[in-house]
Design a protein around this motif. Structure first.
Motif, short mmCIF file in Angstrom:
data_model
loop_
_atom_site.label_atom_id
_atom_site.label_comp_id
_atom_site.label_asym_id
_atom_site.label_seq_id
_atom_site.Cartn_x
_atom_site.Cartn_y
_atom_site.Cartn_z
N ALA A 108 12.56 8.19 32.01
CA ALA A 108 11.41 7.35 31.64
C ALA A 108 10.45 8.09 30.72
O ALA A 108 9.24 7.95 30.86
CB ALA A 108 10.70 6.91 32.91
N GLY A 109 10.99 8.85 29.79
CA GLY A 109 10.10 9.65 28.93
C GLY A 109 9.18 10.47 29.80
O GLY A 109 8.00 10.64 29.49
N MET A 110 9.70 10.95 30.90
CA MET A 110 8.86 11.64 31.88
C MET A 110 8.68 13.11 31.49
O MET A 110 9.65 13.83 31.29
CB MET A 110 9.45 11.52 33.28
CG MET A 110 8.46 12.03 34.33
SD MET A 110 9.10 11.90 35.98
CE MET A 110 8.72 10.19 36.37
N SER A 111 7.43 13.52 31.39
CA SER A 111 7.11 14.90 31.02
C SER A 111 7.21 15.81 32.24
O SER A 111 6.81 15.42 33.34
CB SER A 111 5.71 14.98 30.45
OG SER A 111 5.54 14.05 29.41
N GLN A 131 0.69 14.39 23.27
CA GLN A 131 -0.25 13.35 23.68
C GLN A 131 -1.20 13.10 22.52
O GLN A 131 -1.63 14.03 21.85
CB GLN A 131 -1.04 13.80 24.92
CG GLN A 131 -0.21 13.87 26.19
CD GLN A 131 0.32 12.51 26.61
OE1 GLN A 131 -0.39 11.51 26.59
NE2 GLN A 131 1.59 12.47 26.99
N GLN A 155 -2.11 4.72 30.96
CA GLN A 155 -1.11 4.13 31.85
C GLN A 155 -1.15 4.93 33.16
O GLN A 155 -1.12 6.18 33.14
CB GLN A 155 0.29 4.18 31.23
CG GLN A 155 1.29 3.42 32.07
CD GLN A 155 2.72 3.52 31.55
OE1 GLN A 155 3.01 4.35 30.69
NE2 GLN A 155 3.59 2.70 32.08
N THR A 158 0.38 8.70 34.46
CA THR A 158 1.01 9.44 33.35
C THR A 158 0.23 10.72 33.06
O THR A 158 -0.87 10.92 33.56
CB THR A 158 1.03 8.58 32.07
OG1 THR A 158 -0.31 8.22 31.75
CG2 THR A 158 1.86 7.32 32.27
N THR A 159 0.81 11.54 32.19
CA THR A 159 0.11 12.76 31.79
C THR A 159 -1.14 12.41 30.98
O THR A 159 -2.12 13.17 31.01
CB THR A 159 1.05 13.70 31.00
OG1 THR A 159 1.80 12.91 30.08
CG2 THR A 159 2.00 14.43 31.92
N1 GLN Z 1 5.29 11.24 29.19
C1 GLN Z 1 4.28 10.63 29.99
C2 GLN Z 1 4.38 11.13 31.40
O1 GLN Z 1 5.35 11.71 31.77
C3 GLN Z 1 4.33 9.11 29.94
C4 GLN Z 1 5.60 8.52 30.39
C5 GLN Z 1 5.64 7.02 30.44
O2 GLN Z 1 4.62 6.35 30.40
N2 GLN Z 1 6.79 6.44 30.56
O3 GLN Z 1 3.50 10.95 32.18
#
Ligand code: GLN
Length: 262
Positions: A108-111, A131, A155, A158-159
């Protein structure tokens, strides 16, 4: 001597109690087994959790979840000889879903953050992100210090949310999905938004009068998160990612979604 007569009612009662105990025992036993192996319910299925409001990594197209992360997870599933299933959920629900065994992977594009690493295992990173601050075109906010005391949309979980909460005097307004955050900014209900670079540039095109400030306010790596105890899966996922990096499949993915390799 007089032998006590067996009371049939008591025997039946005892039998019922015994049957109850045996059932309860098996119930508990299988429940524990189930909890231990929830996601290995069927080794041929790999369940990916994501939040499909994060273009170009995951988004919906004609009702289907598509994007960079979906293609990546499909390649990994192929390497593992498994079928990929996708669960679309809120971003802040992903780590609890991993922990509860409802999903195998959070893609999920998770950092990667040290805080998240306390509760999950992360794969090899597959993308370098930053960011960014998004503001209306006529905004007087030009950098991070301009955010002090301002209303910032993010959101949830999120980070960007974490970064915003560290800015002194800022009021952080959290939303479940990226498009909602930008809608708030476009309607003037927040002064700025903090978001990852790639989705920021993609989503602002749907709104007029918004811009992404050019200087990044944080560098991050995206990786796939797995349950804290699932070292076996992590090893396989890392192998698959490394193979994809070596044989050009990762570059091809980057090209498909970004038009260039980074
Ligand atoms: N990369 C950011 C995080 O990991 C947002 C990821 C997202 O919103 N899917 O928090």
């Amino acid at each position: 001597m007089h032998k006590p007569k067996r009371n049939p009612v008591r025997i039946i009662k005892n039998l019922i109690i015994l049957a109850g105990c045996v059932t309860a025992f098996f119930w508990m036993f299988f429940d524990i087994l189930k909890r231990e192996t929830v996601v290995s319910h069927d080794a041929s299925v790999l369940v990916m959790g994501t939040n499909a409001t994060f273009k170009p990594f995951e988004y919906k197209e004609s009702g289907q979840v598509v994007g960079f992360d979906v293609d990546l997870a499909r390649e990994i599933a192929k390497e593992l000889g498994a079928e990929l299933k996708i669960e679309d959920m809120s971003f802040d629900g992903l780590l609890p879903a991993l922990e509860g065994g409802r999903i195998d992977l959070a893609v999920a594009g998770m950092s990667v953050t040290t805080e998240r690493e306390k509760n999950a295992l992360f794969s090899e990173p597959y993308y370098q992100a930053t960011q960014r601050i998004i503001v209306p075109e006529d905004s007087k906010i030009f950098n991070k210090s301009g955010l002090i005391g301002k209303k910032i949309g993010v959101q949830l979980g999120t980070t960007g949310d974490i970064l915003a909460s560290e800015i002194s005097g800022a009021k952080v307004v959290q939303f479940p999905a990226v498009p909602n955050v930008l809608q708030e900014l476009a309607s003037g209900r927040v002064d700025a938004v903090i978001l990852d670079d790639a989705p920021a540039t993609q989503y602002i095109t749907a709104f007029t009068g918004l811009k992404v400030l050019s200087s990044p306010i944080g560098n991050e790596s995206y990786a796939i998160a797995m349950k804290k105890s699932n070292y076996t899966l992590k090893e396989k996922v890392d192998q698959a990612i490394n193979r994809m990096k070596e044989d050009g499949r990762m570059d091809a993915l980057l090209k498909k979604y970004f038009g260039e390799t980074r």
